[in-house]
Design a protein around this motif. Structure first.
Motif, short mmCIF file in Angstrom:
data_model
loop_
_atom_site.label_atom_id
_atom_site.label_comp_id
_atom_site.label_asym_id
_atom_site.label_seq_id
_atom_site.Cartn_x
_atom_site.Cartn_y
_atom_site.Cartn_z
N LEU A 50 0.83 -1.20 0.00
CA LEU A 50 0.00 0.00 0.00
C LEU A 50 0.87 1.26 0.00
O LEU A 50 0.63 2.19 -0.78
CB LEU A 50 -0.92 0.00 1.22
N VAL A 51 1.87 1.30 0.85
CA VAL A 51 2.75 2.47 0.91
C VAL A 51 3.46 2.66 -0.44
O VAL A 51 3.55 3.78 -0.95
CB VAL A 51 3.78 2.32 2.05
N ARG A 90 4.71 9.90 2.23
CA ARG A 90 5.97 10.51 2.64
C ARG A 90 6.58 9.77 3.83
O ARG A 90 7.79 9.53 3.88
CB ARG A 90 5.72 11.98 2.99
N ASP A 91 5.75 9.44 4.80
CA ASP A 91 6.28 8.94 6.08
C ASP A 91 5.81 7.53 6.44
O ASP A 91 6.14 7.06 7.54
CB ASP A 91 5.86 9.89 7.21
N ALA A 92 5.03 6.87 5.55
CA ALA A 92 4.43 5.59 5.93
C ALA A 92 3.78 5.72 7.30
O ALA A 92 4.03 4.94 8.22
CB ALA A 92 5.46 4.47 5.91
N CYS A 93 2.94 6.71 7.43
CA CYS A 93 2.36 7.16 8.70
C CYS A 93 1.94 5.99 9.61
O CYS A 93 1.02 5.23 9.26
CB CYS A 93 1.17 8.05 8.42
N PRO A 94 2.56 5.82 10.75
CA PRO A 94 2.21 4.71 11.65
C PRO A 94 0.75 4.75 12.09
O PRO A 94 0.12 3.71 12.24
CB PRO A 94 3.16 4.91 12.84
N ASP A 95 0.21 5.96 12.31
CA ASP A 95 -1.18 6.06 12.73
C ASP A 95 -2.12 5.51 11.65
O ASP A 95 -3.11 4.84 11.96
CB ASP A 95 -1.55 7.51 13.05
#
Length: 224
Positions: A29-30, A50-55
């Motif tokens: 997905l990322v 950008r950050d593969a947001c953990p949330d």
């Protein structure tokens, strides 16, 4: 805006990640998100690209969370029926897996007695307690009213597919739409007039509605 093919691939990867909830599906997905033109709308998918947001990823793998929109659609329908109804009313629905799945939630909404009114959009409020008193399932073979509703729904879907170019021939959409009042149709169409959409939702209480549902209708066996 995001690139047609990369965006479609991202949506497919998102569906897979929501279903499988595995590290491999999250990575896919990322990666697919980064292949879109995400810079054109960074506030939407920038955190994931950008950050593969953990949330974001944590929310996707949460057990019970899915992409099922049945409850969202039902709430939209109930909100419209509440405006149209002059007093208490009952809904009869064809036998449906979705209605069976969400029966307890619908019954909880019907049984809720607290007085609350929250603004959803410029033309929509969600108000409790409901005028709706009962939701039941019936076999459509025994209900001419439901048979007629099924025919009209099928015609509306066909007209919508023609209007959006997914179907070339069939019912004339203008002839069909003339049979309905504007307040009898609920639709979800993309709108790039962000200024108008912002004004349409100015002063609304969407987050309060989510918080209210979480506080009053959440349970361990129901997802977000």
């Amino acid at each position: 805006m995001l690139g047609a093919e990369p965006f479609e691939a991202m949506l497919a990867a998102f569906q897979r990640a929501m279903k499988e909830k595995t590290p491999e599906s999250l990575s896919a997905l990322v990666a697919s998100t980064r292949r879109t033109n995400w810079q054109t709308l960074p506030e939407a998918i920038g955190p994931l690209a950008r950050d593969a947001c953990p949330d974001c990823l944590s929310a996707i793998v949460t057990p019970g969370v899915s992409t099922d929109l049945a409850m969202v659609v039902l709430i939209a329908l109930i909100s419209r029926m509440e405006v149209m109804a002059d007093g208490p009313y009952r809904v009869e629905h064809d036998e449906s897996k979705n209605l069976t799945t969400y029966h307890d939630m619908l019954q909880a909404l019907i049984n809720h007695t607290d007085q609350v009114e929250l603004r959803q959009t410029a033309i929509t409020n969600f108000k409790l307690p409901l005028k709706l008193t009962e939701v039941i399932q019936v076999n459509s073979k025994n209900s001419p009213a439901i048979q007629l509703a099924d025919v009209m729904i099928g015609a509306a879907l066909e007209a919508g597919n023609i209007m959006t170019g997914h179907r070339a021939e069939g019912l004339d959409p203008d002839d069909l739409l003339a049979l309905f009042r504007d307040d009898q149709l609920i639709h979800m169409l993309p709108d790039l007039d962000f200024g108008a959409q912002k004004e349409f939702r100015r002063g609304t209480q969407a987050s309060e509605i989510i918080d209210y549902f979480a506080a009053n209708f959440a349970s361990e066996d129901r997802g977000a």
